[in-house]
Design a protein around this motif. Structure first.
Motif, PDB file in Angstrom:
ATOM      1  N   GLU A  87       0.852  -1.290  -0.051  1.00  0.00           N
ATOM      2  CA  GLU A  87       0.111  -0.113   0.019  1.00  0.00           C
ATOM      3  C   GLU A  87       0.880   1.401  -0.014  1.00  0.00           C
ATOM      4  N   GLN A  88       2.041   1.287   0.801  1.00  0.00           N
ATOM      5  CA  GLN A  88       2.905   2.499   0.881  1.00  0.00           C
ATOM      6  C   GLN A  88       3.651   2.572  -0.504  1.00  0.00           C
ATOM      7  N   ALA A  89       4.214   1.796  -1.142  1.00  0.00           N
ATOM      8  CA  ALA A  89       4.647   1.487  -2.303  1.00  0.00           C
ATOM      9  C   ALA A  89       3.778   2.165  -3.471  1.00  0.00           C
ATOM     10  N   LEU A  90       2.315   2.070  -3.396  1.00  0.00           N
ATOM     11  CA  LEU A  90       1.693   2.583  -4.540  1.00  0.00           C
ATOM     12  C   LEU A  90       1.206   3.969  -4.007  1.00  0.00           C
ATOM     13  N   ILE A  91       1.203   4.255  -2.773  1.00  0.00           N
ATOM     14  CA  ILE A  91       0.914   5.565  -2.558  1.00  0.00           C
ATOM     15  C   ILE A  91       2.107   6.367  -2.776  1.00  0.00           C
ATOM     16  N   ASN A  92       3.252   5.974  -2.591  1.00  0.00           N
ATOM     17  CA  ASN A  92       4.531   6.796  -2.899  1.00  0.00           C
ATOM     18  C   ASN A  92       4.540   7.055  -4.528  1.00  0.00           C
ATOM     19  N   PHE A  93       4.027   5.900  -5.128  1.00  0.00           N
ATOM     20  CA  PHE A  93       4.185   6.148  -6.550  1.00  0.00           C
ATOM     21  C   PHE A  93       3.345   6.864  -6.995  1.00  0.00           C
ATOM     22  N   SER A  94       2.175   7.097  -6.546  1.00  0.00           N
ATOM     23  CA  SER A  94       0.907   7.772  -6.943  1.00  0.00           C
ATOM     24  C   SER A  94       1.274   9.309  -6.685  1.00  0.00           C
ATOM     25  N   LEU A  95       1.965   9.703  -5.542  1.00  0.00           N
ATOM     26  CA  LEU A  95       2.223  11.095  -5.171  1.00  0.00           C
ATOM     27  C   LEU A  95       3.377  11.529  -6.277  1.00  0.00           C
ATOM     28  N   MET A  97       3.674  10.353  -9.471  1.00  0.00           N
ATOM     29  CA  MET A  97       3.021  10.709 -10.533  1.00  0.00           C
ATOM     30  C   MET A  97       2.258  11.954 -10.479  1.00  0.00           C
ATOM     31  N   LYS A  98       1.646  12.338  -9.350  1.00  0.00           N
ATOM     32  CA  LYS A  98       0.950  13.643  -9.323  1.00  0.00           C
ATOM     33  C   LYS A  98       1.830  14.816  -9.645  1.00  0.00           C
ATOM     34  N   ASP A  99       3.037  14.861  -9.349  1.00  0.00           N
ATOM     35  CA  ASP A  99       3.907  15.779  -9.658  1.00  0.00           C
ATOM     36  C   ASP A  99       4.459  16.124 -11.058  1.00  0.00           C
ATOM     37  N   LEU A 100       4.236  15.197 -11.862  1.00  0.00           N
ATOM     38  CA  LEU A 100       4.370  15.125 -13.398  1.00  0.00           C
ATOM     39  C   LEU A 100       3.509  16.205 -13.927  1.00  0.00           C
TER      40      LEU A 100
END
Length: 589
Positions: A87-95, A97-100
């Motif tokens: 869950e934490q890995a996906l959260i970090n990945f999503s955040l 992605m958001k900065d792109l």
């Protein structure tokens, strides 16, 4: 002599190895643009699959998201073992992605075993969804406004429906190429509480390259042992798409009869459709992507684009495109070299902007590098698309105003929850009247005002029913909701006219806004519970969105009823009616 040859050969082999390694390293680490890249950690148990994909498809491997994103890929293939896909890995990945500045279509290759992940890659190697037949599975829990059913289409355009049962659901899953599911969800199951139906991971039948889109909550959790997403991949699914966390009713494009992947094509594959749904969620209730895909994001159904480009020209800085031969349904449209356009309008149908504050069920868009990708709920065979660099000021004001009114007036979800309060108010009203605590003229004015408010609400709903874009949930007026508006606003005015103190007037406004107030309170309690139990950092910034409509309604109602009640009171006082009524009733605080 033989020793020299051996030494020479070893030197040559070593030189070739070092040279080839150096070239590969330069190619993978430079900021050259790649259309598709692989993301995988060297210490991941599934890294061997990343190497196999790289060798077979000639794709570079990157070990961090930062390195991969610098190459501005259109597609990212993330190879990762489920124990690392936390869950934490996906959260970090999503955040990240958001900065792109734009989006990337992400496909995750994982599964219960390395063989499952490899089979998933091989099934999608052709990048083609094999058939048109599909099933749309709708449960009552999805919106509380749908009849539970399974809509079948055998690919020839003919549709029929069957009753939603567990047996029929599993049959559709086993025999349809594309399955779209709107049921409640959890990490290891899909369920419909109203129909007493539960499908668990161990129930999944053998699948034949099936694409599964699940729009319920929290079914994309491959890291759990009993993951239903992993079970679908193990049983032969071509792709599984679902939400990590809660999905909010009414925030997906189209309606509950549209098949979103039917018209995906080479320049607008399934992965792009997933990312546009993420864009819709981020435009509304979520702070980062939480809709993910197990499978290859490059897969699509149509070999050619599902429309004909009639014209594409630039007139006074407005790019105008005319498109024909459009089928009905959700149509994915690819517009090259158009990412700099912020505003998209389809005259007579829908308009939206990249920074719009409201979800739009008819028109959603995203950017990948220089291109814009649009998903459109198509109304006709021929449309005109206008693209502007900035949204017109008049449109911004009018659109936000109308969307705000739609959001706060056309309400009534779960109105049955407040039945007890409506009954209580009605009893209090009758008791006060029988005890002569409310004057007949106050009662008359209150009933007239309550009836007017209920009538206006119903009229607005009817007039706007086919034009509302802030939700894709079915729009209708609950009789209980209208009765609640009638009783709350009528009783509120009676209390206001009869009140002699500020405290009494405030209580009258509270009664008038009772529906919205209780909705906000109930949702706030639910929010606190979710944040305490889940600690979900993705939704904290925008956690208020599911409660935004009733909150806006509460604020608007407070202002509206305060002004309206005061105006009515002032008018009655000028005519001497209010003072006479108070003298007869004795007043109340």
């Amino acid at each position: 002599m033989r020793i020299k040859r051996v030494i020479t050969t070893l030197i040559i082999v070593l030189f070739v190895f070092v040279a080839s390694s150096t070239v590969a390293k330069v190619d993978a680490s430079s900021q050259t643009t790649f259309d598709t890249v692989i993301l995988s950690s060297q210490d991941d148990p599934y890294y061997a699959l990343a190497e196999e994909i790289s060798a077979a498809e000639g794709l570079p491997i990157f070990h961090t998201f930062e390195e991969a994103s610098k190459t501005k890929p259109q597609f990212l293939l993330w190879v990762i073992a489920p124990q690392n896909l936390t869950e934490q890995a996906l959260i970090n990945f999503s955040l990240k992605m958001k900065d792109l500045p734009g989006s990337i279509s992400v496909g995750i290759f994982s599964g219960q075993s390395l063989q499952d992940a490899r089979s998933l890659w091989l099934r999608g190697a052709a990048h083609f969804i094999p058939a048109d037949d599909y099933a749309i599975i709708n449960g009552n829990g999805a919106t509380q406004k749908l009849d539970p059913e399974i809509i079948h289409n055998n690919g020839n355009g003919e549709e029929y429906s069957t009753t939603l049962t567990k047996e029929n659901l599993l049959d559709a899953l086993a025999n349809k190429a594309n399955v779209q599911i709107s049921l409640e969800g959890a990490a290891g199951s899909w369920f419909d509480q109203h129909g007493n139906i539960t499908v668990r991971a161990e129930d999944i039948p053998q699948l034949d390259d099936t694409v599964i889109l699940h729009y319920g909550c929290s079914t994309f959790r491959p890291w759990v042992e009993y993951s239903i997403a992993n079970a679908c991949i193990h049983q032969g699914a071509l792709a599984y798409i679902g939400f990590i966390y809660t999905s909010i009713v009414g925030t997906r494009f189209g309606d509950y009869t549209n098949n979103g992947l039917l018209y995906t094509w080479e320049n607008f594959p399934l992965g792009h459709l997933v990312q546009i749904q993420n864009q819709a969620a981020m435009q509304s209730y979520m702070d980062a992507a939480h809709f993910y895909m197990l499978g290859d994001p490059r897969i699509y159904r149509q070999s050619e684009m599902p429309y004909t480009m009639i014209r594409d020209e630039l007139i006074d800085k407005i790019r105008i495109m005319e498109i024909g031969d459009l089928p009905a349904g959700l149509i994915p449209i690819h517009i090259p070299d158009s990412a700099h356009y912020e505003f998209v309008s389809i005259p007579g149908f829908a308009s939206s902007s990249m920074d719009s504050k409201y979800f739009n069920r008819k028109l959603q868009m995203m950017n990948i590098n220089n291109d814009k990708f649009i998903i459109l709920e198509n109304p006709t065979e021929r449309i005109t698309i206008e693209l502007r660099e900035k949204a017109p000021l008049f449109w911004q004001v009018s659109s936000n105003s109308v969307n705000f009114l739609d959001a706060v007036i056309v309400d009534g979800h779960n109105a049955d929850i407040f039945l007890i309060f409506i009954i209580l108010l009605a009893v209090l009203l009758i008791v006060r009247f029988l005890r002569k605590r409310i004057h007949k003229k106050h009662l008359l004015f209150g009933l007239l005002f309550g009836g007017l408010m209920a009538l206006v609400t119903e009229a607005y709903t009817i007039l706007r029913e086919n034009h509302i874009v802030v939700t894709n949930a079915p729009i209708d007026s609950s009789p209980l909701y209208l009765i609640g508006i009638f009783i709350c606003t009528a009783y509120g005015l009676m209390l206001y006219l009869d009140a002699d103190s500020r405290k009494g007037k405030i209580m009258a406004i509270v009664v008038a806004n009772l529906y919205s107030l209780l909705t906000v309170l109930i949702f706030t309690i639910g929010l606190l519970i979710k944040l305490i139990m889940l600690g979900n950092p993705l939704s904290i910034d925008k956690a208020i969105y599911p409660w935004l409509f009733p909150l806006q309604k509460l604020i608007l109602g407070t202002v509206f009823y305060s002004i309206t009640y005061f105006t009515v009171q002032l008018g009655l006082m000028k005519r001497g009616i209010l003072m006479k009524a108070r003298n007869l009733s004795g007043g109340t605080s």
